[in-house]
Design an enzyme around this catalytic site. Structure first.
Site, PDB file in Angstrom:
ATOM      1  N   ASP A  70      -1.445  -9.100  -0.695  1.00 26.16           N
ATOM      2  CA  ASP A  70      -2.586  -8.443  -0.051  1.00 26.16           C
ATOM      3  C   ASP A  70      -3.884  -9.078  -0.530  1.00 26.16           C
ATOM      4  OD1 ASP A  70      -2.688  -7.433  -2.634  1.00 26.16           O
ATOM      5  OD2 ASP A  70      -2.468  -5.344  -2.061  1.00 26.16           O
ATOM      6  N   ASN A 138      -2.360   6.500  -5.827  1.00 26.70           N
ATOM      7  CA  ASN A 138      -2.086   7.364  -4.665  1.00 26.70           C
ATOM      8  C   ASN A 138      -0.753   6.987  -3.986  1.00 26.70           C
ATOM      9  OD1 ASN A 138      -2.691   4.957  -3.440  1.00 26.70           O
ATOM     10  ND2 ASN A 138      -4.328   5.750  -2.132  1.00 26.70           N
ATOM     11  N   HIS A 140       0.125   3.901  -3.056  1.00 29.14           N
ATOM     12  CA  HIS A 140       0.098   2.769  -2.122  1.00 29.14           C
ATOM     13  C   HIS A 140       0.893   1.588  -2.693  1.00 29.14           C
ATOM     14  CE1 HIS A 140      -4.019   0.990  -3.739  1.00 29.14           C
ATOM     15  NE2 HIS A 140      -3.006   0.459  -4.387  1.00 29.14           N
ATOM     16  N   GLU A 145      -1.852   2.289   2.580  1.00 24.39           N
ATOM     17  CA  GLU A 145      -2.396   3.523   2.025  1.00 24.39           C
ATOM     18  C   GLU A 145      -1.667   4.745   2.603  1.00 24.39           C
ATOM     19  OE1 GLU A 145      -4.292   3.400  -0.429  1.00 24.39           O
ATOM     20  OE2 GLU A 145      -6.058   2.120  -0.177  1.00 24.39           O
TER      21      GLU A 145
HETATM   22  C1  GLP Z   1      -3.970  -2.572  -5.884  1.00 20.36           C
HETATM   23  C2  GLP Z   1      -3.474  -3.673  -4.956  1.00 20.36           C
HETATM   24  C3  GLP Z   1      -2.103  -4.156  -5.340  1.00 20.36           C
HETATM   25  C4  GLP Z   1      -1.777  -3.779  -6.757  1.00 20.36           C
HETATM   26  C5  GLP Z   1      -1.810  -2.269  -6.914  1.00 20.36           C
HETATM   27  C6  GLP Z   1      -1.800  -1.808  -8.363  1.00 20.36           C
HETATM   28  O1  GLP Z   1      -4.979  -1.784  -5.352  1.00 20.36           O
HETATM   29  N1  GLP Z   1      -3.431  -3.230  -3.598  1.00 20.36           N
HETATM   30  O2  GLP Z   1      -2.050  -5.551  -5.147  1.00 20.36           O
HETATM   31  O3  GLP Z   1      -0.477  -4.245  -7.078  1.00 20.36           O
HETATM   32  O4  GLP Z   1      -2.917  -1.708  -6.257  1.00 20.36           O
HETATM   33  O5  GLP Z   1      -2.970  -2.242  -9.010  1.00 20.36           O
HETATM   34  P1  GLP Z   1      -3.183  -2.051 -10.565  1.00 20.36           P
HETATM   35  O6  GLP Z   1      -2.049  -2.743 -11.242  1.00 20.36           O
HETATM   36  O7  GLP Z   1      -4.506  -2.703 -10.881  1.00 20.36           O
HETATM   37  O8  GLP Z   1      -3.191  -0.595 -10.859  1.00 20.36           O
END
Ligand code: GLP
Length: 238
Positions: A70, A138, A140, A145
């Site tokens: 992403d 949340n 995702h 989302e």
């Molecule tokens: C982010 C991204 C993802 C990531 C996930 C966890 O917002 N969409 O690529 O793997 O959420 O992020 P983090 O490890 O910083 O909590």
């Protein structure tokens, strides 16, 4: 209830190391396919582990084609770019190099076109072998989302308020993300969640209804999905 494989470790570092080892196994097992990589804080110790493993075994990823999960849509090139983050934390540190990295161009002024191009590039390059994922507070996965559809595809998405706030993005920021369809098409899915902030999302993913309200739950039932958790992220599991 559809269960998935859950492994709980005493520390985030141990969870990251085990997830990294599983990723290396997946890269080897599905070498003709793409290796999906994510950005985010959770991935840093995983990438440190991959870099250490590769230093002991130079060339470990020399034939690997990586692909981006992403990307934030932003006209400004900077540290917020996920492709740059993945390059900095992983790819640029691989002494033996890698074959290619299929990236999402977040700077495009035609993100819909870019999403379709990325989806097509994945199909043209053999599809996903192993996919490494984090999970949002949340629930995702990627930027799918809450409220997303189980058959969603690579596309442009709006971001949830909690995602905007947690990441410091300005309201209205959008992203390109692989959909649930592409993620679920991976031969093997590895999800890493560490820290108490992820505990309720992990519980919802594993023990809640299989529903778009918790996008990660839509992956439940995948034939080869493992969650790597530390004790804090697992604390609410029954
Ligand atoms: C982010 C991204 C993802 C990531 C996930 C966890 O917002 N969409 O690529 O793997 O959420 O992020 P983090 O490890 O910083 O909590």
């Amino acid at each position: 209830m559809l269960r998935c494989s859950v492994r709980v470790f005493d520390t985030p570092q141990l969870a990251a190391a085990a997830a990294g080892d599983a990723f290396i196994d997946g890269v080897s097992e599905f070498s003709m396919r793409l290796a999906g990589v994510a950005a985010g804080h959770t991935m840093k110790p995983v990438y440190d582990h991959l870099v250490s493993a590769e230093a002991r075994s130079s060339g470990l990823f020399s034939r690997t084609a990586f692909v981006q999960l992403d990307e934030v849509v932003s006209p400004v090139w900077g540290d917020a770019n996920f492709s740059e983050e993945i390059d900095r934390h992983l790819l640029s540190r691989l002494s033996g190099g890698y074959r290619t990295f299929l990236v999402i161009n977040g700077q495009t002024n035609q993100p819909d076109v870019e999403a379709n191009r990325h989806r097509a590039a994945i199909l043209e390059n053999g599809g996903l072998g192993v996919q490494l994922l984090g999970i949002g507070v949340n629930g995702h996965v990627g930027f799918n989302e809450p409220g997303c559809e189980p058959d969603s595809r690579c596309r442009v998405t709006e971001l949830a308020m909690s995602t905007l706030e947690r990441n410091g993005y300005t309201p209205g920021t959008r992203a390109v993300t692989l959909g649930i369809t592409e993620i679920a098409s991976a031969q093997r899915i590895i999800i890493v969640a560490t820290g108490v902030a992820k505990s309720l999302a992990v519980k919802a993913m594993i023990e809640g209804p299989k529903s778009g309200a918790c996008p990660a739950s839509l992956l439940r039932g995948h034939p080869d999905l493992t969650l790597f958790l530390d004790r804090a992220a697992a604390k609410d599991l029954s």
